[in-house]
Design an enzyme around this catalytic site. Structure first.
Site, PDB file in Angstrom:
ATOM      1  N   LYS A 212      37.346  -8.329  67.019  1.00  0.00           N
ATOM      2  CA  LYS A 212      37.440  -8.395  68.482  1.00  0.00           C
ATOM      3  C   LYS A 212      36.040  -8.420  69.101  1.00  0.00           C
ATOM      4  O   LYS A 212      35.724  -9.254  69.932  1.00  0.00           O
ATOM      5  CB  LYS A 212      38.240  -7.188  68.986  1.00  0.00           C
ATOM      6  CG  LYS A 212      38.377  -7.141  70.481  1.00  0.00           C
ATOM      7  CD  LYS A 212      39.251  -5.973  70.925  1.00  0.00           C
ATOM      8  CE  LYS A 212      39.144  -5.768  72.422  1.00  0.00           C
ATOM      9  NZ  LYS A 212      39.967  -4.664  72.912  1.00  0.00           N
ATOM     10  N   GLU A 218      30.846  -3.366  59.324  1.00  0.00           N
ATOM     11  CA  GLU A 218      31.473  -3.732  58.051  1.00  0.00           C
ATOM     12  C   GLU A 218      31.816  -5.221  58.012  1.00  0.00           C
ATOM     13  O   GLU A 218      31.540  -5.923  57.032  1.00  0.00           O
ATOM     14  CB  GLU A 218      32.770  -2.930  57.848  1.00  0.00           C
ATOM     15  CG  GLU A 218      32.583  -1.431  57.683  1.00  0.00           C
ATOM     16  CD  GLU A 218      32.641  -0.660  58.996  1.00  0.00           C
ATOM     17  OE1 GLU A 218      32.269  -1.240  60.057  1.00  0.00           O
ATOM     18  OE2 GLU A 218      33.028   0.510  58.962  1.00  0.00           O
ATOM     19  N   GLY A 272      42.475  -3.426  69.869  1.00  0.00           N
ATOM     20  CA  GLY A 272      42.382  -3.818  68.454  1.00  0.00           C
ATOM     21  C   GLY A 272      43.655  -3.511  67.680  1.00  0.00           C
ATOM     22  O   GLY A 272      44.168  -4.341  66.930  1.00  0.00           O
ATOM     23  N   ARG A 273      44.190  -2.310  67.862  1.00  0.00           N
ATOM     24  CA  ARG A 273      45.375  -1.920  67.080  1.00  0.00           C
ATOM     25  C   ARG A 273      46.657  -2.569  67.596  1.00  0.00           C
ATOM     26  O   ARG A 273      47.727  -2.356  67.035  1.00  0.00           O
ATOM     27  CB  ARG A 273      45.499  -0.397  67.027  1.00  0.00           C
ATOM     28  CG  ARG A 273      45.451   0.280  68.387  1.00  0.00           C
ATOM     29  CD  ARG A 273      45.261   1.783  68.244  1.00  0.00           C
ATOM     30  NE  ARG A 273      45.067   2.456  69.522  1.00  0.00           N
ATOM     31  CZ  ARG A 273      43.889   2.567  70.136  1.00  0.00           C
ATOM     32  NH1 ARG A 273      42.813   2.016  69.600  1.00  0.00           N
ATOM     33  NH2 ARG A 273      43.792   3.209  71.275  1.00  0.00           N
ATOM     34  N   GLU A 358      45.175   6.456  66.258  1.00  0.00           N
ATOM     35  CA  GLU A 358      44.052   6.033  67.091  1.00  0.00           C
ATOM     36  C   GLU A 358      44.479   6.014  68.563  1.00  0.00           C
ATOM     37  O   GLU A 358      43.662   6.215  69.459  1.00  0.00           O
ATOM     38  CB  GLU A 358      43.541   4.648  66.651  1.00  0.00           C
ATOM     39  CG  GLU A 358      42.147   4.354  67.163  1.00  0.00           C
ATOM     40  CD  GLU A 358      41.489   3.144  66.508  1.00  0.00           C
ATOM     41  OE1 GLU A 358      40.649   3.315  65.603  1.00  0.00           O
ATOM     42  OE2 GLU A 358      41.816   2.015  66.899  1.00  0.00           O
ATOM     43  N   HIS A 389      58.939  10.654  43.870  1.00  0.00           N
ATOM     44  CA  HIS A 389      58.419  11.218  42.621  1.00  0.00           C
ATOM     45  C   HIS A 389      56.995  11.730  42.788  1.00  0.00           C
ATOM     46  O   HIS A 389      56.302  11.975  41.803  1.00  0.00           O
ATOM     47  CB  HIS A 389      58.494  10.160  41.516  1.00  0.00           C
ATOM     48  CG  HIS A 389      59.894   9.686  41.315  1.00  0.00           C
ATOM     49  ND1 HIS A 389      60.790  10.354  40.505  1.00  0.00           N
ATOM     50  CD2 HIS A 389      60.582   8.666  41.895  1.00  0.00           C
ATOM     51  CE1 HIS A 389      61.969   9.736  40.569  1.00  0.00           C
ATOM     52  NE2 HIS A 389      61.862   8.717  41.410  1.00  0.00           N
ATOM     53  N   LYS A 517      30.027   5.733  63.936  1.00  0.00           N
ATOM     54  CA  LYS A 517      29.315   4.452  63.821  1.00  0.00           C
ATOM     55  C   LYS A 517      27.828   4.644  64.115  1.00  0.00           C
ATOM     56  O   LYS A 517      26.966   4.121  63.419  1.00  0.00           O
ATOM     57  CB  LYS A 517      29.886   3.449  64.836  1.00  0.00           C
ATOM     58  CG  LYS A 517      31.262   2.934  64.499  1.00  0.00           C
ATOM     59  CD  LYS A 517      31.620   1.815  65.463  1.00  0.00           C
ATOM     60  CE  LYS A 517      33.045   1.344  65.286  1.00  0.00           C
ATOM     61  NZ  LYS A 517      33.443   0.354  66.270  1.00  0.00           N
TER      62      LYS A 517
HETATM   63  O1  G6P Z   1      37.947  -6.044  65.700  1.00  0.00           O
HETATM   64  P1  G6P Z   1      36.696  -5.247  65.711  1.00  0.00           P
HETATM   65  O2  G6P Z   1      35.956  -5.363  67.007  1.00  0.00           O
HETATM   66  O3  G6P Z   1      35.810  -5.618  64.538  1.00  0.00           O
HETATM   67  O4  G6P Z   1      37.079  -3.746  65.566  1.00  0.00           O
HETATM   68  C1  G6P Z   1      37.677  -3.208  64.418  1.00  0.00           C
HETATM   69  C2  G6P Z   1      38.075  -1.761  64.671  1.00  0.00           C
HETATM   70  O5  G6P Z   1      36.903  -1.059  65.063  1.00  0.00           O
HETATM   71  C3  G6P Z   1      37.038   0.304  65.399  1.00  0.00           C
HETATM   72  O6  G6P Z   1      37.358   1.060  64.285  1.00  0.00           O
HETATM   73  C4  G6P Z   1      38.083   0.516  66.453  1.00  0.00           C
HETATM   74  O7  G6P Z   1      38.310   1.883  66.626  1.00  0.00           O
HETATM   75  C5  G6P Z   1      39.375  -0.175  66.072  1.00  0.00           C
HETATM   76  O8  G6P Z   1      40.294  -0.068  67.122  1.00  0.00           O
HETATM   77  C6  G6P Z   1      39.125  -1.626  65.762  1.00  0.00           C
HETATM   78  O9  G6P Z   1      40.344  -2.228  65.373  1.00  0.00           O
END
Ligand code: G6P
Length: 552
Positions: A212, A218, A272-273, A358, A389, A517
């Site tokens: 996003k 990462e 994002g979620r 989240e 199990h 972060k």
């Molecule tokens: O899609 P991006 O901008 O790379 O973000 C990836 C993720 O980053 C963080 O962990 C946010 O807390 C998430 O809500 C998000 O989905």
């Protein structure tokens, strides 16, 4: 929205009193006294059935919980979300993932605006681009730089840009294109990317860089490494055939070196979620085809309409949320276990962890004061029967009572005989056992029948006795299809929303994630020698020194 504390709500106080009575109930007695309990305490919507009868509730409990929802103005907040008000007030954003799945023809689609922009046109525009791109890749018209058809799709993303695509592609495995293999790289741990790169051919691989913000450490690192790997095998001009991006940040995509013609956009009003319905779903549309992707959106839209239109007492996400509030805030359940009895739903608990934790892992209410009650429980789980199990012993006889959501699919997507009956039998047997337990007289009778002597019997009796009275919901669907999966995800999204509304928190920001972060950046520069180690605590300093020594 109410600015009063939840604990001051009249219905909350009544529920506290009511809970004292509820402590005396055992579900096995409620079931034997109420043969119509399933009829009264189950409901259907959007291809799903929710059986919530195996909870420590009576009709009077539900009435009080519904009053609580009314008092907390859940309906007004719901309508504010659907009509694009900026309910994510800490980020000044609307929350409109539901608009991503609203068909253009639906009456309310055209009216929706964000900052004066009619968003339905934007949504439909991106969907048509997804349709034509995915059709070309699937049909073999879009080819790699040496003229070969694409065989592998690698989605590089993390959090919401990873969990949804991976979960849905796995859940809908039976709908996927036979030539296209999906891969997902999320972890900055090089082992993740390394394993995928070892498996794919640069001539026939399409990378989707999904982020996003397009700044997530990462994802950027994995994308850069994938790009370097690719350029070892091909010229720079070939990049455009092998790298596409999904983002809200066109500038950063351009700076990375992906032509913005190869970028599928979405917007800041999609969290994002909640982004699996946006262009973040590109890897899904590639895997299952655009028509199936549309069916996935339609399934979610059917749940949206139900959530918006059904009265609270027969509203599935509302009821599921209220049962959760009852367990969390009155019976003090600290966690909720998710038990999908379908192997293809094995990533569903992980998906829900981000969605729910989240969203509702918060302790500050909308007016800036601390919440006075517990909010989101820990979400965890694994597929049945595997979980049985591993950790079900604790669920049956441990000291904590953990509610469980069983998710079962009546018809399998394979034709191997007998297995599915065994799977479903286990699922139903578990929820029955959690509810009924096994009482001392039943254990005694069993042991006597097995010929146990009195001493043996007395020794075993307490160990083999289960109190039961452990709550669960069961969600059933006929088949796991794009539409029912869409509805299932939307059900949990709205459940999460209703609980956030009752707790009075903002379910749509995630400031807690930011601190880690920032700290990681400082330590990274110390590890790589570019910065003098900061004065951390003794433990962190020592760990950094050890890693520095090992990595050289
Ligand atoms: O899609 P991006 O901008 O790379 O973000 C990836 C993720 O980053 C963080 O962990 C946010 O807390 C998430 O809500 C998000 O989905």
């Amino acid at each position: 929205m109410p600015n009063t504390a939840l604990t001051d709500a009249a219905a909350f106080k009544q529920l506290q009193e009511h809970h004292q009575t509820a402590l005396g109930w055992h579900m096995r007695e409620l079931f034997s006294a109420q043969p119509d309990r399933f009829e009264r305490m189950s409901l259907s919507a959007a291809g799903l059935l929710l059986d919530y009868s195996k909870n420590r509730i009576e009709s009077s409990t539900l009435e009080l919980l519904l009053s609580l929802a009314r008092e907390r103005q859940v309906e007004a907040l719901r309508d504010a979300m659907f009509t694009g008000e900026k309910i994510n007030f800490t980020e000044h954003r609307a929350v409109l993932h539901t608009a991503l799945r609203t068909p253009a023809a639906q009456a309310d689609a055209a009216a929706l605006q964000v900052d004066g922009q009619h968003i339905a046109e934007d949504v439909q525009g991106v969907l048509s681009r997804i349709q034509s791109f995915t059709t070309r890749v699937r049909d073999g018209q879009w080819r790699g730089h040496t003229g070969k058809e694409i065989t592998d799709i690698v989605n590089i993303g993390i959090g919401g840009s990873h969990l949804g695509p991976q979960m849905v592609c796995t859940a809908l495995h039976n709908f996927t294109h036979p030539r296209l293999q999906s891969h997902f790289v999320s972890n900055v741990d090089g082992h993740d990317l390394d394993a995928v790169l070892a498996d794919v051919n640069p001539e026939t691989t399409l990378f989707i860089v999904a982020s996003k913000t397009f700044t997530t450490q990462e994802t950027m690192m994995n994308a850069q490494t994938a790009r370097r790997w690719f350029l070892k095998h091909a010229k720079e001009a070939a990049l455009a055939l092998h790298f596409v991006a999904v983002s809200t940040n066109a500038q950063a995509v351009g700076a990375f070196g992906i032509d913005t013609a190869n970028m599928f956009p979405f917007w800041d009003w999609v969290g994002g979620r909640y982004s699996v319905w946006s262009a973040i779903g590109l890897s899904i549309a590639l895997a299952i085809g655009f028509d199936n992707f549309r069916a996935f959106l339609d399934g979610a839209n059917a749940m949206d309409r139900h959530f918006r239109e059904a009265p609270l007492e027969s509203n599935m996400p509302v009821i599921q949320a209220l049962i959760g509030i009852w367990n969390r805030n009155f019976f003090n359940s600290e966690s909720l276990s998710i038990a999908p009895y379908h192997h293809n739903l094995r990533f569903f608990p992980a998906y829900l962890q981000q969605l729910d934790m989240e969203s509702n892992g918060k302790r500050i209410t909308r007016d800036g004061s601390a919440v006075e009650v517990a909010t989101c429980p820990f979400i965890w789980g694994d597929v049945g029967t595997n979980g049985q199990h591993a950790f079900f012993q604790l669920l049956h006889q441990g000291t904590d009572i953990t509610p469980i959501d069983f998710i079962a699919v009546l018809k399998p997507a394979h034709d191997i005989p007998q297995h599915h009956q065994v799977l479903l039998a286990n699922c139903f047997a578990q929820s029955e056992a959690f509810m009924r337990g096994k009482q001392a007289d039943e254990v005694r009778a069993d042991l006597q029948q097995q010929g146990a002597n009195e001493a043996e019997l007395n020794m075993l009796l307490p160990h083999k006795t289960f109190n039961g009275n452990r709550p669960s919901n069961t969600i059933l669907m006929q088949e796991l299809t794009p539409a029912t999966l869409g509805a299932l995800i939307a059900l949990y999204e709205h459940k999460t929303f209703v609980q956030g509304a009752i707790w009075g928190i903002n379910s749509f920001d995630q400031w807690g994630v930011e601190l880690g972060k920032v700290l990681a950046k400082t330590i990274h520069s110390e590890l790589t020698g570019e910065a003098v180690p900061a004065r951390h605590d003794a433990s962190t300093n020592a760990l950094i020194a050890l890693a520095k020594q090992a990595l050289g």
